[in-house]
Scaffold this motif. Structure first.
Motif, PDB file in Angstrom:
ATOM      1  N   SER A  32       5.827 -15.293  -6.506  1.00 32.63           N
ATOM      2  CA  SER A  32       4.981 -15.395  -7.700  1.00 32.63           C
ATOM      3  C   SER A  32       5.347 -16.580  -8.581  1.00 32.63           C
ATOM      4  O   SER A  32       4.577 -16.971  -9.456  1.00 32.63           O
ATOM      5  CB  SER A  32       5.083 -14.108  -8.528  1.00 32.63           C
ATOM      6  N   ARG A 228      -1.014 -24.605  -6.687  1.00 32.86           N
ATOM      7  CA  ARG A 228      -1.195 -23.261  -6.132  1.00 32.86           C
ATOM      8  C   ARG A 228      -1.527 -23.432  -4.657  1.00 32.86           C
ATOM      9  O   ARG A 228      -2.481 -24.132  -4.300  1.00 32.86           O
ATOM     10  CB  ARG A 228      -2.322 -22.515  -6.857  1.00 32.86           C
ATOM     11  N   LYS A 229      -0.758 -22.795  -3.790  1.00 29.75           N
ATOM     12  CA  LYS A 229      -0.894 -23.022  -2.351  1.00 29.75           C
ATOM     13  C   LYS A 229      -1.183 -21.722  -1.599  1.00 29.75           C
ATOM     14  O   LYS A 229      -0.949 -20.619  -2.098  1.00 29.75           O
ATOM     15  CB  LYS A 229       0.397 -23.643  -1.778  1.00 29.75           C
ATOM     16  N   HIS A 233       5.149 -20.226  -0.987  1.00 30.11           N
ATOM     17  CA  HIS A 233       5.073 -20.209  -2.444  1.00 30.11           C
ATOM     18  C   HIS A 233       6.408 -20.482  -3.121  1.00 30.11           C
ATOM     19  O   HIS A 233       6.440 -20.931  -4.269  1.00 30.11           O
ATOM     20  CB  HIS A 233       4.530 -18.862  -2.921  1.00 30.11           C
ATOM     21  N   ARG A 236       8.051 -25.523  -4.375  1.00 25.87           N
ATOM     22  CA  ARG A 236       7.200 -26.051  -5.442  1.00 25.87           C
ATOM     23  C   ARG A 236       6.722 -27.457  -5.069  1.00 25.87           C
ATOM     24  O   ARG A 236       7.509 -28.353  -4.806  1.00 25.87           O
ATOM     25  CB  ARG A 236       7.959 -26.034  -6.761  1.00 25.87           C
TER      26      ARG A 236
END
Length: 416
Positions: A32, A228-229, A233, A236
């Protein structure tokens, strides 16, 4: 090499214990973005003494250079963690085990230690290595390696638009980079840019590529927020912007435009093989975790009064996963043997390894989701995360379509 050594297995078990205690409970926070990835790796390094080993290796290297003795020019397959080829197995075990739970951690670590560090180590002067490597090799500082641009992609050099112009003894950098791992947070960034000498006779595609080192916070240097991928996650990724960034000659790697090892193209290409063979270890981790989860599920999930593992189509999926695991593992063993022998893996072979292993990991992960059925589509069963992460391997380190081209060219240019 047909099996892991006793030392490799001991390292695997120790790392697996660390992962189960320090990483698995925090996967959701890493995914997250609530938890930064870098402190986790630093704790891993301190726990196993990897930071001390890297520091000691660097000290020996710099001492040899100060004394005028030869020092190894870059990293070996095992050198990402401060050791040589004899430690390649341990390094790949660590990568594989981490990828079973969070590939993003490895992606960020790999770019910093496997690309940024070797570029500075192989191209930089003694003063430049003393300036930037001590913090980087221990992961105290995070590195980024910036070559990809919005309009270049796989045509990294031909499509490169970032450029520098001379201004007295300095250079002025303008341009943009994208899809840069560690880009939002990097303390040190290696940047490739073309030299614009104002000569209209030299086409933009053919201009010399120079390599510079930038520090976070420099005037005109902007690091974007993380993208945002789809997957990885815990790694970065972002964009870098350069607006009239003034760079002294001390930031030009080698402090000369006429490096005896070639221009920036050669610097980048020297890292491509290492980056691509690393995909084998990453893929192996994904495949092994998918297989473990799938076997456990096949033995516990019942349908029509029996375990689904008794159904032949489920057995086919499991058997295919096992074959993929064996093939990828054997390719990784080929890489380890080469490192131990002190021989290099050619770019065509590295491309073949990357192409096959990334495809295998993606196929296995997607089959794992299918085996789990509806549960496989849910985040708590983890195979959906593994599938999202695995897909990145088909794009990461050069798309698979480009790898196919390298393999074919290697065959067509082979004098045999």
């Amino acid at each position: 090499m047909l099996e892991w050594s006793d030392v490799d297995i001991a390292v695997r078990d120790a790392v697996r214990e660390f992962v189960d205690k320090e990483i698995r409970p925090h996967v959701d926070d890493l995914e997250s973005g609530d938890m930064e990835p870098y402190p986790v790796i630093r704790k891993l390094f301190s726990t196993f003494g990897i930071d001390a080993m890297a520091r000691e290796s660097l000290d020996k290297r710099l001492t040899a250079m100060r004394d005028g003795r030869s020092a190894s020019g870059g990293s070996s397959s095992g050198g990402m963690f401060g050791g040589g080829g004899d430690q390649a197995g341990m390094g790949f075990v660590l990568i594989s085990e981490l990828c079973r739970v969070s590939m993003g951690l490895v992606t960020g670590m790999g770019v910093s230690l496997g690309l940024t560090v070797p570029t500075i180590a192989s191209r930089g002067t003694l003063a430049q290595q003393e300036r930037w490597l001590p913090g980087l090799v221990t992961y105290e500082k995070v590195g980024a390696w910036a070559i990809t641009e919005p309009d270049s992609g796989s045509d990294a050099f031909g499509g490169m638009k970032s450029y520098v112009v001379r201004d007295g003894d300095d250079y002025i950098l303008n341009g943009q980079k994208t899809f840069i791992t560690n880009g939002p947070d990097a303390d040190v960034t290696v940047v490739y840019a073309k030299l614009d000498e104002g000569d209209p006779a030299v086409g933009k595609r053919d201009r010399k590529v120079l390599t510079f080192v930038l520090d976070k916070g420099m005037d005109g240097f902007v690091q974007s927020k993380p993208f945002r991928k789809m997957g990885i996650h815990s790694s970065r990724t972002g964009e870098l912007f350069f607006n009239e960034v003034r760079l002294g000659r001390d930031r030009l790697l080698g402090e000369t435009e006429d490096n005896d090892k070639g221009d920036g193209r050669d610097s980048a290409r020297s890292n491509f093989s290492a980056e691509r063979i690393g995909v084998a270890a990453m893929a192996l981790g994904v495949i092994e975790e998918c297989l473990r989860l799938s076997v456990d599920y096949a033995k516990s999930r019942t349908l029509w009064g029996q375990e689904i593992g008794q159904f032949q189509l489920i057995q086919l999926k499991l058997a295919s996963m096992e074959v993929a695991r064996m093939n990828v593992r054997n390719m990784l063993f080929r890489v380890i043997e080469a490192a131990q022998a002190g021989t290099s893996i050619s770019l065509p072979e590295a491309s073949a390894i990357k192409w096959y292993c990334s495809q295998a990991a993606t196929d296995v992960a997607m089959e794992a989701i299918q085996l789990f059925g509806g549960n496989g589509y849910m985040t708590e069963y983890r195979v959906e995360q593994l599938a999202r992460d695995a897909k990145s391997l088909m794009i990461y380190a050069g798309s698979n379509e480009v790898q196919i081209t390298h393999v074919a060219r290697g065959l067509l240019n082979d004098p045999r």
